[in-house]
Design a protein around this motif. Structure first.
Motif, PDB file in Angstrom:
ATOM      1  N   UNK A  91       7.739  30.792 -60.979  1.00 56.34           N
ATOM      2  CA  UNK A  91       8.104  31.561 -62.195  1.00 56.34           C
ATOM      3  C   UNK A  91       6.971  31.785 -62.837  1.00 56.34           C
ATOM      4  N   UNK A  92       5.835  31.865 -62.430  1.00 56.65           N
ATOM      5  CA  UNK A  92       4.831  32.176 -63.166  1.00 56.65           C
ATOM      6  C   UNK A  92       4.938  33.557 -63.566  1.00 56.65           C
ATOM      7  N   UNK A  93       4.294  33.958 -64.877  1.00 58.70           N
ATOM      8  CA  UNK A  93       4.327  35.323 -65.209  1.00 58.70           C
ATOM      9  C   UNK A  93       3.203  36.436 -64.449  1.00 58.70           C
ATOM     10  N   UNK A  94       2.121  35.740 -63.907  1.00 61.60           N
ATOM     11  CA  UNK A  94       1.284  36.613 -63.406  1.00 61.60           C
ATOM     12  C   UNK A  94       1.507  37.067 -61.786  1.00 61.60           C
ATOM     13  N   UNK A 129       3.231  33.650 -55.648  1.00 64.30           N
ATOM     14  CA  UNK A 129       3.638  32.148 -55.926  1.00 64.30           C
ATOM     15  C   UNK A 129       2.764  31.231 -54.827  1.00 64.30           C
ATOM     16  N   UNK A 130       2.514  30.073 -55.409  1.00 64.27           N
ATOM     17  CA  UNK A 130       1.581  29.095 -54.781  1.00 64.27           C
ATOM     18  C   UNK A 130       0.293  29.127 -54.421  1.00 64.27           C
ATOM     19  N   UNK A 131      -0.234  30.462 -55.138  1.00 58.87           N
ATOM     20  CA  UNK A 131      -1.676  30.823 -55.010  1.00 58.87           C
ATOM     21  C   UNK A 131      -2.310  29.736 -55.963  1.00 58.87           C
ATOM     22  N   UNK A 132      -3.358  29.052 -55.556  1.00 58.59           N
ATOM     23  CA  UNK A 132      -4.168  27.809 -56.054  1.00 58.59           C
ATOM     24  C   UNK A 132      -5.600  28.630 -56.762  1.00 58.59           C
ATOM     25  N   UNK A 176       2.143  30.540 -67.114  1.00 57.92           N
ATOM     26  CA  UNK A 176       3.514  30.515 -68.106  1.00 57.92           C
ATOM     27  C   UNK A 176       4.466  31.746 -67.885  1.00 57.92           C
ATOM     28  N   UNK A 177       5.471  31.532 -68.197  1.00 55.07           N
ATOM     29  CA  UNK A 177       6.691  32.690 -68.308  1.00 55.07           C
ATOM     30  C   UNK A 177       6.257  33.954 -68.889  1.00 55.07           C
ATOM     31  N   UNK A 178       5.658  33.740 -70.053  1.00 61.85           N
ATOM     32  CA  UNK A 178       5.404  34.751 -70.792  1.00 61.85           C
ATOM     33  C   UNK A 178       3.797  35.252 -70.435  1.00 61.85           C
ATOM     34  N   UNK A 179       3.792  36.692 -70.159  1.00 63.11           N
ATOM     35  CA  UNK A 179       2.801  37.623 -69.510  1.00 63.11           C
ATOM     36  C   UNK A 179       2.149  38.104 -70.660  1.00 63.11           C
ATOM     37  N   UNK A 180       0.753  37.772 -70.822  1.00 62.81           N
ATOM     38  CA  UNK A 180      -0.112  38.801 -71.581  1.00 62.81           C
ATOM     39  C   UNK A 180      -0.929  39.834 -70.592  1.00 62.81           C
ATOM     40  N   UNK A 181      -0.719  41.095 -71.025  1.00 59.10           N
ATOM     41  CA  UNK A 181      -1.649  41.911 -70.265  1.00 59.10           C
ATOM     42  C   UNK A 181      -2.409  42.866 -70.979  1.00 59.10           C
ATOM     43  N   UNK A 214      -2.753  47.399 -68.548  1.00 53.69           N
ATOM     44  CA  UNK A 214      -1.816  46.946 -67.684  1.00 53.69           C
ATOM     45  C   UNK A 214      -0.291  47.302 -68.496  1.00 53.69           C
ATOM     46  N   UNK A 215      -0.353  47.895 -69.671  1.00 54.86           N
ATOM     47  CA  UNK A 215       1.192  48.168 -70.041  1.00 54.86           C
ATOM     48  C   UNK A 215       1.492  47.038 -71.017  1.00 54.86           C
ATOM     49  N   UNK A 216       2.863  46.901 -71.438  1.00 52.85           N
ATOM     50  CA  UNK A 216       3.239  45.755 -72.395  1.00 52.85           C
ATOM     51  C   UNK A 216       3.303  44.600 -71.987  1.00 52.85           C
ATOM     52  N   UNK A 217       3.357  43.539 -72.842  1.00 56.97           N
ATOM     53  CA  UNK A 217       3.740  42.260 -72.333  1.00 56.97           C
ATOM     54  C   UNK A 217       5.205  42.194 -71.790  1.00 56.97           C
ATOM     55  N   UNK A 218       5.196  41.530 -70.854  1.00 59.26           N
ATOM     56  CA  UNK A 218       6.731  41.250 -70.245  1.00 59.26           C
ATOM     57  C   UNK A 218       7.175  39.834 -69.943  1.00 59.26           C
ATOM     58  N   UNK A 219       8.277  39.548 -69.758  1.00 59.90           N
ATOM     59  CA  UNK A 219       8.630  37.999 -69.571  1.00 59.90           C
ATOM     60  C   UNK A 219       9.588  37.996 -68.510  1.00 59.90           C
ATOM     61  N   UNK A 220       9.065  37.094 -67.687  1.00 56.51           N
ATOM     62  CA  UNK A 220       9.919  36.773 -66.533  1.00 56.51           C
ATOM     63  C   UNK A 220      11.316  36.050 -66.523  1.00 56.51           C
ATOM     64  N   UNK A 221      12.255  36.381 -65.984  1.00 52.70           N
ATOM     65  CA  UNK A 221      13.508  35.993 -66.021  1.00 52.70           C
ATOM     66  C   UNK A 221      13.839  35.151 -64.668  1.00 52.70           C
TER      67      UNK A 221
END
Length: 253
Positions: free
Chosen positions: A176-179, A215-218, A237-242, A246-253
């Protein structure tokens, strides 16, 4: 790439990476007792130029190429139904072991102008373990460069900590990582942080601006201790800062 392996520096790099780290572990193979009609279809389906030939136990018995098949088909008296793969495959192969350095593969391939080498088990049974080609050798060079750079950073770590309060941090990207799905250049990372490398499917890469994280990248980062956790949170984190591009910040759901 105009790389000269006679130079001591590059030779050391190619000695530091083992064949098993970069080889293709599941190459497309063909069984020695298959008829040539099956081989013909396999070439059409895969667009490959050659296959390792194995027996029912997975032992490597030869190599068959599209050129081998074409030479047989030019003979008017030959039928696809009367011959099997082992009738045209080439035996007495040059092979390498998984635990040998990639430099060994280079030494065997270059004088013979070989495009690929089978990798077999060292236990004497000749079981096919993988395949190494020129593209894997170039990938091994990149891995060796990364390791050398990482080694230099680690050697200087104590000095860097004392002088500039820097450190390394390594972490895995959760599902669920935001990046995930974002390019490195679009992430709003602190200026005092460098993304050193990322590992995916056991392979270490040097990140670029257009690198897209999965996902699973180290991830390994290096920089000021006071912003390491903040940077890790940007990735995991789920909250992404761009950044602004890169556009506006978004949040994964």
């Amino acid at each position: 790439r105009n790389i000269r392996f006679s130079e001591g520096q590059d030779l050391d790099i190619m000695q530091s990476v083992q064949i098993e780290e970069v080889m293709i572990t599941d190459p497309v193979t063909i069984c020695e007792d298959e008829p040539l009609a099956v081989l013909y279809r396999r070439f059409q389906e895969t667009n490959l130029l050659g296959f390792p030939v194995v027996n029912s136990l997975g032992k490597l018995t030869g190599i068959v190429t599209l050129q081998d098949l074409e030479q047989v088909l030019r003979q008017d008296t030959v039928s696809l139904r009367t011959l099997n793969v082992d009738d045209i495959a080439v035996g007495n192969l040059v092979t390498v072991y998984p635990d040998e350095p990639i430099w060994t593969a280079i030494q065997k391939m270059a004088p013979r102008d070989l495009a690929r080498l089978p990798v077999v088990s060292r236990d004497g049974k000749g079981i096919l373990k993988g395949l190494v080609s020129r593209s894997e050798i170039l990938r091994a060079y990149d891995v060796g460069i990364i390791r050398k750079q990482r080694g230099r950073l680690l050697n200087d770590q104590a000095v860097l900590r004392k002088a500039a309060y820097n450190d390394f941090s390594e972490f895995r990207m959760g599902a669920q990582a935001g990046a995930i799905g974002c390019q490195l250049k679009d992430l709003s990372l602190p200026r005092m942080i460098n993304v050193v490398s990322y590992e995916r499917d056991g392979i270490v890469h040097i990140p670029k601006g257009d690198t897209v994280f999965a996902a699973s990248d180290i991830i390994m980062i290096f920089g000021r201790i006071k912003v390491l956790e903040e940077t890790k949170e940007i990735f995991t984190g789920k909250k992404l800062r761009m950044n602004a591009n890169g556009g506006e910040s978004r949040k994964n759901t």
